[in-house]
Design an enzyme around this catalytic site. Sequence first.
Site, PDB file in Angstrom:
ATOM      1  N   HIS A 130       9.454 -35.917   6.745  1.00 48.78           N
ATOM      2  CA  HIS A 130      10.013 -35.804   5.394  1.00 48.78           C
ATOM      3  C   HIS A 130      10.804 -37.056   5.034  1.00 48.78           C
ATOM      4  O   HIS A 130      10.682 -37.591   3.921  1.00 48.78           O
ATOM      5  CB  HIS A 130      10.919 -34.572   5.319  1.00 48.78           C
ATOM      6  CG  HIS A 130      11.717 -34.459   4.066  1.00 48.78           C
ATOM      7  ND1 HIS A 130      11.339 -33.679   2.990  1.00 48.78           N
ATOM      8  CD2 HIS A 130      12.896 -35.039   3.698  1.00 48.78           C
ATOM      9  CE1 HIS A 130      12.237 -33.774   2.033  1.00 48.78           C
ATOM     10  NE2 HIS A 130      13.192 -34.598   2.439  1.00 48.78           N
ATOM     11  N   GLU A 131      11.616 -37.545   5.963  1.00 47.62           N
ATOM     12  CA  GLU A 131      12.424 -38.728   5.682  1.00 47.62           C
ATOM     13  C   GLU A 131      11.547 -39.972   5.512  1.00 47.62           C
ATOM     14  O   GLU A 131      11.809 -40.814   4.653  1.00 47.62           O
ATOM     15  CB  GLU A 131      13.465 -38.938   6.788  1.00 47.62           C
ATOM     16  CG  GLU A 131      14.464 -37.797   6.942  1.00 47.62           C
ATOM     17  CD  GLU A 131      15.147 -37.433   5.638  1.00 47.62           C
ATOM     18  OE1 GLU A 131      15.301 -38.305   4.760  1.00 47.62           O
ATOM     19  OE2 GLU A 131      15.523 -36.263   5.482  1.00 47.62           O
ATOM     20  N   HIS A 134      10.153 -40.068   2.049  1.00 46.29           N
ATOM     21  CA  HIS A 134      11.065 -40.645   1.054  1.00 46.29           C
ATOM     22  C   HIS A 134      10.928 -42.161   1.026  1.00 46.29           C
ATOM     23  O   HIS A 134      10.915 -42.776  -0.054  1.00 46.29           O
ATOM     24  CB  HIS A 134      12.514 -40.277   1.384  1.00 46.29           C
ATOM     25  CG  HIS A 134      12.947 -38.954   0.832  1.00 46.29           C
ATOM     26  ND1 HIS A 134      12.813 -38.626  -0.500  1.00 46.29           N
ATOM     27  CD2 HIS A 134      13.531 -37.886   1.430  1.00 46.29           C
ATOM     28  CE1 HIS A 134      13.299 -37.404  -0.704  1.00 46.29           C
ATOM     29  NE2 HIS A 134      13.729 -36.935   0.449  1.00 46.29           N
ATOM     30  N   GLU A 209      12.471 -34.387  -3.844  1.00 49.69           N
ATOM     31  CA  GLU A 209      12.522 -33.584  -2.623  1.00 49.69           C
ATOM     32  C   GLU A 209      11.217 -32.817  -2.440  1.00 49.69           C
ATOM     33  O   GLU A 209      10.665 -32.746  -1.328  1.00 49.69           O
ATOM     34  CB  GLU A 209      13.707 -32.614  -2.669  1.00 49.69           C
ATOM     35  CG  GLU A 209      15.070 -33.275  -2.461  1.00 49.69           C
ATOM     36  CD  GLU A 209      15.173 -33.984  -1.124  1.00 49.69           C
ATOM     37  OE1 GLU A 209      14.729 -33.426  -0.090  1.00 49.69           O
ATOM     38  OE2 GLU A 209      15.688 -35.117  -1.100  1.00 49.69           O
TER      39      GLU A 209
END
Length: 327
Positions: A130-131, A134, A209
């Site tokens: 997930h990071e 980003h 997100e």
Amino acid sequence: MGMARTAMLLAAMTGLFLTIGWLAGGSGGVVIAFLMALGMNAFAYWNSDKMVLSMYGATQVDRHSAPGLVAIVERLALRAGMPMPKVFIIDSDQPNAFATGRDPEHASVAATTGLLDRLSPEEVEGVMAHELAHVKNRDTLIMTVTATIAGAIGMIANMLAFSSMFGGGHREEGEEGGGGLGLIGGIVMMILAPLAASLVQMAISRTREYAADAEGARICGNPLWLASALESLERGASQTPNWQAERNPATAHLFIVNPLSGQGADNLFSTHPAMANRVGQLRAMAAEMGMTWDGRMGERGHGGGSMIPPAGNPWGGNGSGSKGPWG
């Protein structure tokens, strides 16, 4: 869909900026305020990673000091076709993580000791994916642009209010700019304009997100890993305060789950979507892919496997009292 919604929200914020600028004093006031906001946010864009990592006392780790975590990030970065980011660990009992850096070539990912102690290897992989999403989606750039416009709107609104207070809002006929709001109108605009800009900024943060959840699930290969991690992180974050984040609430949007207490609702003033919505989308994505917890392809639409993560954490402990890779 995520990028389309982000573009629409950015267009709405830009429209608000131009409207407030015209009311405040025409093109001259708009340019001055925008350049001031741009300068401040340019400084933040180039230095915010160092500032936020220092703010949280993050320690950079490598293959020797945190072999498990670094191996996970290396594998995910290779799978995503990205440069290997710097990896940091934050000494905090609250399970959480964030990414920072102005572009994929200058990125950093950070995880707390609480996260590494609580989560399984698969869940840690979901969080780190997930990071990295980003970073891959250049969300730091998107949020810098929104912060620039929001900051400019706040400055122009203040200029408009002061102009109205001291009689500058009454323009001669034919003079450029809206003006004429009067004292009450100027004060109302000073309050409402930044509020509206902040709401749009938070909506963009929530949209990013969702996009990072979807891309992170694709990077790690199994949406259920991230879904399970998010549920664990939400429980842990609600039970364990993050005092650094409480002292610096402006950084809350960086984290994978909201690090602040008392902000569990998905509403206009939240920087994060409701966890039930995020987990629901990930589980639906897994069902569409026919994925089970262990990564096998089950019967389409049924999953066919347990969604309960295996016990333990990435470092061979059982999650209770383990020191992880930092000691």
